[in-house]
Design an enzyme around this catalytic site. Structure first.
Site, short mmCIF file in Angstrom:
data_model
loop_
_atom_site.label_atom_id
_atom_site.label_comp_id
_atom_site.label_asym_id
_atom_site.label_seq_id
_atom_site.Cartn_x
_atom_site.Cartn_y
_atom_site.Cartn_z
N ALA A 204 -28.88 4.63 28.88
CA ALA A 204 -28.64 3.85 30.09
C ALA A 204 -28.64 2.35 29.87
O ALA A 204 -28.57 1.59 30.83
CB ALA A 204 -29.70 4.20 31.15
N ASN A 205 -28.67 1.90 28.62
CA ASN A 205 -28.72 0.45 28.40
C ASN A 205 -27.35 -0.22 28.39
O ASN A 205 -27.25 -1.44 28.35
CB ASN A 205 -29.45 0.13 27.09
N SER A 206 -26.27 0.59 28.43
CA SER A 206 -24.93 -0.01 28.43
C SER A 206 -23.93 0.98 29.03
O SER A 206 -24.25 2.14 29.28
CB SER A 206 -24.51 -0.38 27.00
N GLY A 207 -22.72 0.49 29.24
CA GLY A 207 -21.61 1.36 29.61
C GLY A 207 -21.83 2.19 30.85
O GLY A 207 -22.32 1.71 31.88
N LEU A 208 -21.45 3.46 30.76
CA LEU A 208 -21.52 4.36 31.90
C LEU A 208 -22.95 4.52 32.41
O LEU A 208 -23.19 4.57 33.61
CB LEU A 208 -20.97 5.74 31.52
N GLY A 209 -23.89 4.61 31.48
CA GLY A 209 -25.29 4.79 31.88
C GLY A 209 -25.82 3.60 32.65
O GLY A 209 -26.53 3.76 33.66
N SER B 168 -16.23 14.56 28.08
CA SER B 168 -15.05 13.69 28.02
C SER B 168 -13.80 14.54 27.97
O SER B 168 -13.87 15.77 27.84
CB SER B 168 -15.12 12.77 26.79
N TYR C 96 -16.32 15.46 17.31
CA TYR C 96 -16.53 14.89 18.64
C TYR C 96 -16.06 15.87 19.71
O TYR C 96 -16.76 16.12 20.69
CB TYR C 96 -15.78 13.56 18.76
#
Length: 307
Positions: free
Chosen positions: A21-26, A151, A176
């Site tokens: 949760a420290n960047s992007g979608l989170g 994704s 992936y």
């Protein structure tokens, strides 16, 4: 009418744990939930980066009446996952929303401390172990939900049961795709097992479409590719913001109309961008026998089971 963050119901009194949760979608998911009054726990591998994210989110927390807190969580290590789950249980004793958001994309072959291929280990097995460890905290909470973030790579993914860890043959994009297909299979199988046990917890899946996040930068940096940066620049006009990319997982986590086992993504350009809607599931994930096989193998690998 398009579903936006304004559509999110009041989240006051609810407790959410978001991985990565420290960047992007989170980060955008945390921001939206905080603005609606939730207490949000940022589950992050790097506490210094998490502290920076917490500082950034304080304004949303203050305006919405929510609170933001931190939990050290390295999904690459099962020992860390179990320790974090135990700490979370001791600290809170309850959980309303678990959003399995963290992920890695298209890395050269690396192994986790437990010997798993890194993408499978972080994207699927770490979240599998975390979810099963935290389910008791969700089981008696009203409208409790688990959201697995996948994704569009699920659509070309294949579970290589004869070579899950890519020991004989490794392709970073195939690995992936396998991990993202595993996310959807896990979400569906978890919903089936919860239903069979008479539990009201909902398990759902969501994908962000083609969103601009740190995943692309991390993949390029890890591979030293000259072609991928060019490709991302050429595709730039198709990329949507992380805030837009977070809408499907927010819908899955909060919308009253989200259904058990539902799968949500963007509604435009074949699911690449747009507003959240129900989207098709990869055909491979609809095979119940394959889902059960993956679940059993994941239990064996993580030495955890659904009680």
């Amino acid at each position: 009418m398009n579903w936006t963050t304004d559509s999110i119901p009041d989240q006051a009194g609810r407790l959410a744990l978001i991985t990565g949760a420290n960047s992007g979608l989170g980060l955008e998911t945390a921001r939206a939930l905080l603005a609606k009054g939730a207490t949000v726990v940022l589950g992050c591998r790097s506490l210094p980066r998490a502290e920076l994210a917490k500082d950034e989110l304080q304004a949303a927390a203050a305006s919405g009446g929510g609170a933001v807190e931190l939990l050290e969580l390295d999904l690459a290590s099962l020992a860390c996952v179990r320790r974090a789950a135990a700490e979370f249980a001791d600290r809170y004793g309850r959980l309303d929303l678990l959003i399995n958001n963290a992920g890695l994309m298209a890395l050269p072959r690396q192994l986790t401390p437990d010997g798993f291929e890194m993408q499978l280990g972080v994207n699927h097995l770490g979240h599998f172990a975390l979810t099963l460890a935290l389910l008791p905290l969700l089981s008696d909470r009203p409208n409790a939900r688990v959201v697995s973030v996948t994704s569009g790579a699920q659509y070309f993914g294949r579970i290589a049961f004869d070579d899950l860890q890519g020991e004989r043959r490794y392709d970073r994009w195939a690995a992936y795709g396998q991990s993202k297909l595993a996310n959807v299979m896990f979400a569906l199988e978890l919903q089936q097992r919860l239903r069979d046990q008479g539990q009201a917890v909902l398990s759902l899946a969501a994908h962000p479409g083609f969103a601009r996040t740190n995943l692309q930068l991390a993949s390029v940096a890890a591979n030293g590719s000259w072609f991928e940066p060019l490709a991302y620049r050429l595709m730039g006009p198709l990329l949507q913001s992380a805030a837009m990319g977070a809408l499907p997982q927010l819908f899955a986590a909060t919308a009253p109309e989200a259904t058990p086992g539902g799968h949500y993504g963007p509604n435009q350009f074949g699911g690449m961008r747009g507003w959240p809607t129900e989207v098709r599931i990869a055909p491979a994930a609809l095979d119940a026998d394959q889902r059960q096989r993956l679940w059993q193998r994941s239990e064996e690998l993580t030495a955890l089971g659904l009680a």
